[in-house]
Every structure is written in C-alpha cells, then in structure tokens.
Design a protein around this motif. Sequence first.
Motif, PDB file in Angstrom:
ATOM      1  N   THR A   1      32.306  47.590  36.410  1.00  0.00           N
ATOM      2  CA  THR A   1      32.327  46.268  35.786  1.00  0.00           C
ATOM      3  C   THR A   1      33.765  45.911  35.420  1.00  0.00           C
ATOM      4  OG1 THR A   1      30.143  46.688  34.844  1.00  0.00           O
ATOM      5  CG2 THR A   1      31.409  44.863  33.901  1.00  0.00           C
ATOM      6  N   LYS A   2      34.157  44.685  35.723  1.00  0.00           N
ATOM      7  CA  LYS A   2      35.518  44.242  35.424  1.00  0.00           C
ATOM      8  C   LYS A   2      35.688  44.092  33.914  1.00  0.00           C
ATOM      9  CE  LYS A   2      38.887  40.642  36.453  1.00  0.00           C
ATOM     10  NZ  LYS A   2      39.152  39.390  37.196  1.00  0.00           N
TER      11      LYS A   2
ATOM     12  N   GLU B   1      34.899  44.008  45.316  1.00  0.00           N
ATOM     13  CA  GLU B   1      35.823  44.547  44.335  1.00  0.00           C
ATOM     14  C   GLU B   1      35.494  45.991  43.965  1.00  0.00           C
ATOM     15  OE1 GLU B   1      37.174  40.486  41.997  1.00  0.00           O
ATOM     16  OE2 GLU B   1      35.747  41.849  41.065  1.00  0.00           O
TER      17      GLU B   1
ATOM     18  N   ASN C   1      40.470  48.988  41.847  1.00  0.00           N
ATOM     19  CA  ASN C   1      41.221  47.767  42.133  1.00  0.00           C
ATOM     20  C   ASN C   1      42.712  47.869  41.834  1.00  0.00           C
ATOM     21  OD1 ASN C   1      39.162  45.383  42.804  1.00  0.00           O
ATOM     22  ND2 ASN C   1      38.198  46.738  41.319  1.00  0.00           N
TER      23      ASN C   1
ATOM     24  N   TRP D   1      35.925  50.354  37.728  1.00  0.00           N
ATOM     25  CA  TRP D   1      36.395  49.121  38.362  1.00  0.00           C
ATOM     26  C   TRP D   1      37.913  49.103  38.488  1.00  0.00           C
ATOM     27  CZ3 TRP D   1      39.607  45.059  37.626  1.00  0.00           C
ATOM     28  CH2 TRP D   1      39.422  43.927  38.412  1.00  0.00           C
TER      29      TRP D   1
END
Length: 249
Positions: free
Chosen positions: A156-157, A152, A211, A207
């Motif tokens: 950090t998501k 991913e 994405n 992140w």
Amino acid sequence: MDNNQGMMSCAIGTWAVALLAGVLAAVLLMVLGGWSFMQAAFIGAVLFVVAGALISFILCRPLPPIGTATIGTAEEETPASKPAAAKPAAASAPAVTEAEVKPSKPLPGQEDLAARKGEWKYEGEAATPAPAKKPPAKKAPAKSAAPASAAEGPGTKPETLSAARDGGPDDLKQIKGVGPKLEALLHSMGFYHFDQVGNWGADEVAWVDQNLQGFKGRVSRDNWVEQAKILAEGGTTEFSSKVKKGGVY
C-alpha cells in the motif's frame, strides 16, 4: 626393496614440505591478515593435507616397468582391432537405372496426376497423390502490456506530502542506507520527514521497496523504519552521529 625405500623417502619429504607450507601459511594469515589462531590453524591444516596428497601423487607414484608401453601399443594394433572390410555387394542384385524407374508415358487414368506432379509410379501400382499442404497457422495477436504507471507492485502506498513542513525537511541522510541521491528520490516521492518513514507498516514498506527505482529493497534491508522512529523522537543512532560530525558525506 630399493623401490619401496625410495617411495617411502619421497613420501616423507613431500609431507614435510606440505607441513612447512601449511605452517608458513598459518603464520602469514595471523601476522599479515589479522586472522585468529584457530582460523589460521584450520587453513594451514587444509593446505597441509591438500598439498601433501597432491605432491605425493605427482612425485612419488611408481613408474611403469620398461617395455610396458611398447607391449600395450603392440597389442592395440592386433588384426582383431582393425575394422572389418566392407563386404562386397551381392552380385545377384542388378543395378536399377533411372530409365527403368520412370516409364515413358503415364498410366491410364493418371494423366492429371502426371501433369500435377511431373512424375508417375510403376505400371500396375496405384497412384497416391501428394498430401495437401496445411496453411500456416495464424499467430494470435500479442497482448498489449499494461502501462507502467498502473503496476506499482505489492503493498500500500504511504501517505505523502506535496512539500516539506514549515521547518523544512529532515536530514534523511541520517538514516543508514540513505545517501544524497536516495534522499532526493524520496523527496520527489513525497517523503521529507523521519516520522513519515517511522510510521510505515509492513504494506507501506513493501510498496516503497518495490518503487524505489534503482534502490529496490533498501527500506527493509537497512531497517529504515526503526531508525526513523528513533530519529523522529529526537534520539540519535551510531550512524546519525557520524553524519552530524560530517564524517560520512
């Protein structure tokens, strides 16, 4: 003397034409292009220098004297420039025929070599077997690529929501850089409200930038976090005001 005067007149005429072209270009840039005086004057000066030098070089360079090209051509065709004829091969070297290369039968002790190769060396010359061919190297099996869901990217998501809160989702299109398609993508990722975007730190921004399929890098490039903080506190931005008036989408 006449030639020098002609060149001087030609140079004056060409530079005058170049000056006129530069002035005309500067005026057109200011009138039609809305350029400032300094910008248009700079472009006009560059055009003046380039056009003057180019036209002077093409039109005002002296012509070679009559007969120069003919003399040069004659000199190039002198016998010294012609390629030397190939020397005949030495008559003393006798021609070797195919019958002399191969004897009529294999030498003693070389029958196996003759049967394997179909040929042999001169009599009295040691036979050298052909080197054995190395087997082709086996290729290492290709490494299987990691599944797309596992990679991913950096960062950090952020925390996401399964659905918008009771009041419904915020109009994320008020953030500059977020259009209808990008708003739908953010909803599918679990982002519905300004305060979610406004609370992203550097790792969360990295992140999301990585994405956003088809829109990578838009978060940091359009400065979403600062806009979302203002909108989450009930403020407005210049772009959000245009969106509310209906002049954007």
